[in-house]
Motif scaffolding. Structure first.
Motif, PDB file in Angstrom:
ATOM      1  N   ALA A 155       0.819  -1.239   0.029  1.00  0.00           N
ATOM      2  CA  ALA A 155      -0.020  -0.056  -0.063  1.00  0.00           C
ATOM      3  C   ALA A 155       0.729   1.175  -0.033  1.00  0.00           C
ATOM      4  O   ALA A 155       2.090   1.399   0.566  1.00  0.00           O
ATOM      5  N   LEU A 156       0.488   2.268  -0.815  1.00  0.00           N
ATOM      6  CA  LEU A 156       1.194   3.443  -0.848  1.00  0.00           C
ATOM      7  C   LEU A 156       0.315   4.906  -0.419  1.00  0.00           C
ATOM      8  O   LEU A 156      -0.848   4.426  -0.372  1.00  0.00           O
ATOM      9  N   VAL A 157       1.011   6.009  -0.505  1.00  0.00           N
ATOM     10  CA  VAL A 157       0.454   7.009  -0.364  1.00  0.00           C
ATOM     11  C   VAL A 157       0.193   7.658  -1.859  1.00  0.00           C
ATOM     12  O   VAL A 157       1.376   7.701  -2.799  1.00  0.00           O
ATOM     13  N   VAL A 158      -0.909   8.328  -2.203  1.00  0.00           N
ATOM     14  CA  VAL A 158      -1.199   8.569  -3.411  1.00  0.00           C
ATOM     15  C   VAL A 158      -1.503  10.180  -3.355  1.00  0.00           C
ATOM     16  O   VAL A 158      -2.326  10.548  -2.750  1.00  0.00           O
ATOM     17  N   LYS A 159      -0.391  11.092  -4.344  1.00  0.00           N
ATOM     18  CA  LYS A 159      -0.714  12.542  -4.162  1.00  0.00           C
ATOM     19  C   LYS A 159      -0.944  12.880  -5.590  1.00  0.00           C
ATOM     20  O   LYS A 159      -0.092  12.739  -6.421  1.00  0.00           O
ATOM     21  N   GLN A 196       0.031  14.339 -13.121  1.00  0.00           N
ATOM     22  CA  GLN A 196       0.847  13.802 -12.679  1.00  0.00           C
ATOM     23  C   GLN A 196       0.533  13.529 -11.416  1.00  0.00           C
ATOM     24  O   GLN A 196      -0.013  14.096 -10.747  1.00  0.00           O
ATOM     25  N   VAL A 197       0.889  12.053 -10.944  1.00  0.00           N
ATOM     26  CA  VAL A 197       0.546  11.704  -9.759  1.00  0.00           C
ATOM     27  C   VAL A 197       1.902  11.045  -9.007  1.00  0.00           C
ATOM     28  O   VAL A 197       2.826  10.536  -9.460  1.00  0.00           O
ATOM     29  N   VAL A 198       2.147  11.754  -7.633  1.00  0.00           N
ATOM     30  CA  VAL A 198       3.294  10.922  -6.883  1.00  0.00           C
ATOM     31  C   VAL A 198       2.726  10.142  -6.030  1.00  0.00           C
ATOM     32  O   VAL A 198       1.901  10.235  -5.314  1.00  0.00           O
ATOM     33  N   LEU A 199       3.334   8.934  -6.142  1.00  0.00           N
ATOM     34  CA  LEU A 199       3.275   7.700  -5.116  1.00  0.00           C
ATOM     35  C   LEU A 199       4.323   7.861  -4.304  1.00  0.00           C
ATOM     36  O   LEU A 199       5.446   7.961  -4.507  1.00  0.00           O
ATOM     37  N   GLU A 200       3.995   7.610  -2.965  1.00  0.00           N
ATOM     38  CA  GLU A 200       5.136   7.806  -1.934  1.00  0.00           C
ATOM     39  C   GLU A 200       4.920   6.506  -0.943  1.00  0.00           C
ATOM     40  O   GLU A 200       4.006   6.080  -0.773  1.00  0.00           O
ATOM     41  N   GLU A 201       6.112   6.175  -0.382  1.00  0.00           N
ATOM     42  CA  GLU A 201       6.285   5.200   0.383  1.00  0.00           C
ATOM     43  C   GLU A 201       5.517   5.914   1.852  1.00  0.00           C
ATOM     44  O   GLU A 201       5.476   6.978   2.407  1.00  0.00           O
TER      45      GLU A 201
END
Ligand code: AMP
Ligand code: GLY
Length: 438
Positions: A155-159, A196-201
């Motif tokens: 699972a990730l953080v979606v920004k 653009q979408v940033v995926l983050e741990e």
């Protein structure tokens, strides 16, 4: 010039201040700055019904998008310093428009505001500067994002990349929920579609807010604060703009703050400078204190709301001069900013239905007397012709109190809230649970 003459550089007089914005943050800034020596008047455009409640503070009925009228007001009122509160006008370039007219502005330019207005840009800057932050992947298509997710299998953080009024981030609890958030963010289910979408741990640990007042080269660090983003007690329910805050947080020691300055804030300002950005305004670092040290989850280009309401009562009367010096690019000419060694507590009262669909236009009854250590800061309020207050936004107002202990400060705040009434009033009962015994 004869060598016997000493050149004494000093800041120009500071009598008239204009604050742009209409929230609780701007109300608290106005209250604080109006008490600084030499400041004769603080104007807030457009402000709210609370502006005129503070001595020497007045609203100007001009929207933040109406540059021509704002400029006219600056000339008429002989404004010495403009402070831009919210991120939208900063990202839209209001600072440079005023600066081009020779005015002193506290608030970064469009380029500097990218720290907040583009998550991808901010992440690149953090990586270039070696600033500790969550590992990330900037993606340009759904396919690309789903490939990253498939590769990682967690699972990730979606920004969303751009400004989304606090609605652009999903902290997903599962791989499926991450995929769903990727679809929703690219397709614009809740906010305009993101290119653009940033995926983050995902990081684990308490969240804190740290603020640096910058003049382009140097900075002054404010006391630290903790916000409470979720709507309900126990940090449950949907994310909001912020339901309450306290300052300073004991989670960060003075040494810890020095470390944050050296490893996060100064490198950020230096990286901006390297890009040719003369950053004059707030760098607000949203941090998670992980087991391997503080890491940035976001940078903002402005004061936090409601952190600002909790912080302002802790700052000394030098604040106006410090902000003016930042605006002029010469912090070395400002007096040292003193801070009060006490505890500050702020609880926000919100309208029913907030954050999804707040119900407004309810009459607000205020029976509370403010004092040196108890303030009312209005956010979404308006006044009718008879002088009665009405709700006009999701976050309505906040009560802020200061005392020797957080226990005492929160007791004062919650007692104060009993004197505020409007239909459907809602607030969290557990703000500051981190520092209270009960
Ligand atoms: P942001 O707008 O980036 O601050 O994100 C909104 C909220 O999402 C933050 O206040 C955090 O609670 C949460 N969040 C953002 N990024 C992360 C992350 N990398 N790990 C865990 N939580 C996060
Ligand atoms: N208090 C959170 C924010 O201002 O973004």
């Amino acid at each position: 010039m004869p060598s016997s003459t000493t050149v004494k550089k000093e800041l120009p007089p500071l009598h008239q201040i204009l604050i742009i914005g209409s929230g609780g943050r701007e109300n608290a800034l106005a209250w604080s700055l109006s008490k600084c020596p030499d400041v004769k008047e603080v104007w807030v455009a457009p402000g709210n019904a609370g502006t005129n409640q503070h001595h020497r503070c007045s609203s100007l009925e001009i929207g933040e998008e109406n540059f021509e009228e704002l400029l006219k007001a600056c000339k008429e009122k002989k404004i010495n310093l403009i402070i831009i509160g919210p991120e939208d006008p900063l990202a839209a370039g209001l600072s440079e428009k005023f600066r081009d007219q020779g005015l002193a502005v506290f608030g970064p330019s469009t380029e500097g505001a990218k720290l907040e207005s583009s998550k991808a840009w901010a992440k690149t800057l953090m990586n270039e500067a070696g600033i500790p932050t969550a590992k990330h992947w900037t993606t340009n298509t759904k396919k690309e994002a789903l490939e990253v997710l498939n590769g990682l299998q967690k699972a990730l953080v979606v920004k969303a990349d751009g400004l989304a009024g606090g609605k652009g981030v999903t902290v997903a609890e599962s791989i499926n929920a991450t995929a769903e958030a990727i679809y929703d963010t690219f397709e614009g289910k809740y906010i305009p579609p993101s290119e653009q979408v940033v995926l983050e741990e995902k990081l684990e640990g308490p969240e804190v807010s740290v603020f640096a007042l910058c003049d382009g080269k140097e900075m002054v660090i404010l006391p630290t604060a903790q916000d409470h983003k979720r709507l309900k007690d126990g940090d449950k329910g949907p994310n909001t703009g912020g339901m309450g805050a306290y300052a300073p947080t004991p989670l960060i020691t003075p040494e810890g703050l020095e470390n944050i300055k050296k490893t996060i804030l100064e490198p950020a300002l230096n990286a901006l400078k390297k890009k040719g950005i003369d950053y004059r305004g707030v760098i607000y670092a949203g941090l998670i204190l992980t087991s391997s040290g503080p890491k940035v989850i976001e940078f903002n280009c402005r004061f936090g709301d409601p952190e600002c309401q909790a912080l302002m009562p802790l700052l000394g009367p030098e604040l106006a001069k410090v902000l003016q010096a930042c605006a002029h690019g010469c912090l070395e000419l400002a007096p040292e900013l003193s801070t009060k060694n006490i505890c500050s507590a702020c609880v926000v009262a919100v309208a029913p239905g907030y954050p999804k669909s707040p119900r407004t236009n309810e009459e607000i009854k205020i029976d509370l007397q403010t004092s040196d250590n108890l303030q009312i800061f209005h956010s979404g309020t308006k006044m009718d012709k008879q002088g009665s207050f009405f709700t006009a936004g999701g976050r309505v107002l906040s009560i802020t109190a200061q005392a020797e202990s957080f226990e005492e400060a929160f007791n004062l705040t919650y007692k104060g809230l009993l004197e505020i009434n409007f239909e459907g009033i809602n607030y969290r009962r557990d703000i500051g649970h981190q520092v209270r015994n009960s």
